[in-house]
Write a protein that holds these residues in place. Structure first.
Motif, PDB file in Angstrom:
ATOM      1  N   GLU A   1       8.173   0.769  -3.160  1.00 36.94           N
ATOM      2  CA  GLU A   1       7.817  -0.400  -2.340  1.00 36.94           C
ATOM      3  C   GLU A   1       7.334   0.018  -0.967  1.00 36.94           C
ATOM      4  O   GLU A   1       6.408  -0.586  -0.411  1.00 36.94           O
ATOM      5  CB  GLU A   1       9.018  -1.334  -2.245  1.00 36.94           C
ATOM      6  CG  GLU A   1       9.350  -2.044  -3.561  1.00 36.94           C
ATOM      7  CD  GLU A   1      10.689  -2.766  -3.512  1.00 36.94           C
ATOM      8  OE1 GLU A   1      11.347  -2.726  -2.444  1.00 36.94           O
ATOM      9  OE2 GLU A   1      11.077  -3.360  -4.536  1.00 36.94           O
TER      10      GLU A   1
ATOM     11  N   GLU B   1       3.829   1.260  -1.344  1.00 36.16           N
ATOM     12  CA  GLU B   1       2.932   0.119  -1.551  1.00 36.16           C
ATOM     13  C   GLU B   1       2.646  -0.579  -0.224  1.00 36.16           C
ATOM     14  O   GLU B   1       1.513  -0.980   0.059  1.00 36.16           O
ATOM     15  CB  GLU B   1       3.566  -0.860  -2.544  1.00 36.16           C
ATOM     16  CG  GLU B   1       2.770  -2.133  -2.783  1.00 36.16           C
ATOM     17  CD  GLU B   1       1.552  -1.925  -3.654  1.00 36.16           C
ATOM     18  OE1 GLU B   1       0.715  -2.845  -3.721  1.00 36.16           O
ATOM     19  OE2 GLU B   1       1.432  -0.843  -4.268  1.00 36.16           O
ATOM     20  N   SER B   2       3.679  -0.712   0.603  1.00 34.20           N
ATOM     21  CA  SER B   2       3.521  -1.360   1.900  1.00 34.20           C
ATOM     22  C   SER B   2       2.559  -0.589   2.792  1.00 34.20           C
ATOM     23  O   SER B   2       1.678  -1.177   3.434  1.00 34.20           O
ATOM     24  CB  SER B   2       4.887  -1.492   2.584  1.00 34.20           C
ATOM     25  OG  SER B   2       4.754  -2.058   3.867  1.00 34.20           O
TER      26      SER B   2
END
Length: 385
Positions: free
Chosen positions: A167, A170-171
């Motif tokens: 995550e 992805e950020s």
């Protein structure tokens, strides 16, 4: 068997004891309602997501079927570290293994792709590969890979941490993409605005052609002077090159350009999809597939560099093909476009805006690289064989 201490509840297992190689096949994917196919070219090293694919309707000979949740592992050239988790159904290349856990109560399906990303697994795959040009590993060898299997509660905890890394990456990717979109928008707004004065590209400085000294004369090569060719044009700023020349080599077959020269690729297959532009940070020579521009005093070199980056899509449309298939940008096409002529302080203001956005992109990419490094360390510390 290695001499090691196992954590309580952990046990050493063979990959093939807990993982199954899927044998699902489709002889006619289109008739079976399968729309997408995945080749090795669609898998990115270090990225568990499948971001691109091909259309079965365009014609494909692949028959290996995969389903959402299954793991795709590139068995050819395993050193490229290609592993992904399918989030759609499709067929894939025979150089991709489709993997799944045998029993979700023994090995969580969500943990499998991370096991495949450990250095130990890749080292085993590379070490068991055969073939000189396109080495491939095989299922029998992969099935023999041994690793430490955690108990289910710890598997769950590991997956939660590893998802956190995913995550975070992805950020940072979204942030980088947003900044890049902003940079492109700023350049379009600026360069496509109505400007009172413009100059032909042929008039914004002095242009030079490069060359290659004889490779048969060792006195020309491996000197202190970078010799730029298309393979070096991967960065926007150049302070080195894969090959170097001596001063004698430059005199014999190339040209030495000063710092802040704009380098452009005008011949090569890369022009089929990319228009490489870079600015030199040190004096450098260059080859015949390039053009070099020393900008006039009316312009900042970086302003011209940014203009060429903006104009790249237009130049790609002007690329032609020679009789033997090589892509090329003819000089008359290169010189045909026009560049806004602004006061130097106005150019400086624009450069500062673009530089600020580029710095944000750089920070996001650096953060992404840091997270990838931490994830890799965590994997190897907790799932090492």
């Amino acid at each position: 068997m290695k001499n090691e201490f196992l954590k309580p509840g952990w046990r050493r297992v063979k990959f093939g004891d807990v993982v199954r190689l899927s044998k699902a096949r489709s002889q006619d994917p289109l008739a079976d309602g399968i729309e997408r196919y995945v080749g090795l070219e669609h898998l990115e090293p270090g990225d568990l997501r499948i971001r691109s694919w091909g259309s079965v309707a365009d014609g494909v000979t692949f028959t290996s079927v995969f389903q959402p949740g299954q793991v795709l592992f590139g068995k050819r050239r395993a050193y490229q570290r290609k592993v992904a988790v399918a989030d759609f159904s499709g067929v894939c290349s025979g150089d991709i293994y489709v993997l799944e856990t045998k029993d979700a109560q023994v090995l969580l399906p969500e943990l499998l792709p991370f096991i495949c990303q450990t250095d130990a697994f890749f080292d085993h795959a590379v070490g068991t590969s055969a073939g000189s040009l396109s080495p491939r590993t095989n299922w029998t060898s992969l099935a023999d890979f041994e690793f430490m299997l955690p108990p289910m509660d710890e598997q769950t905890s590991l997956v939660e941490v590893l998802r956190g890394f995913e995550e975070a990456m992805e950020s940072t990717e979204k942030l980088s993409a947003a900044a890049e979109t902003l940079r492109r928008s700023l350049m379009i707004d600026h360069f496509e605005a109505v400007h009172s004065y413009r100059r032909k590209v042929s008039e914004i400085g002095k242009w030079y052609s490069g060359g290659t000294p004889s490779r048969g004369n060792s006195a020309y090569w491996n000197g202190p002077i970078p010799w730029v060719s298309p393979k070096d044009m991967k960065l926007a700023e150049l302070d080195s090159a894969e090959e170097t020349l001596t001063a004698e080599g430059v005199e014999a077959g190339s040209k030495l350009m000063p710092k802040d020269t704009i380098m452009i690729v005008v011949r090569g297959m890369i022009l089929a999809h990319t228009f490489p532009v870079a600015r030199t940070l040190v004096p450098a020579a260059f080859n015949q597939d390039m053009k070099a521009l020393v900008v006039s005093d009316e312009y900042r070199p970086k302003y011209i560099q940014y203009w060429f980056e903006y104009a790249a899509p237009r130049y790609l449309r002007l690329v032609s093909e020679s009789s033997h298939g090589t892509k090329r940008l003819e000089s008359d096409k290169l010189f045909s476009l026009e560049v806004p002529k602004l006061y130097l302080d106005e150019q400086d203001d624009f450069i500062a805006q673009v530089d600020d956005i580029r710095a944000a992109v750089g920070k996001a990419k650096s953060r992404h690289a840091d997270v990838m490094t931490m994830k890799r360390y965590f994997l190897n510390q907790n799932l090492a064989s």
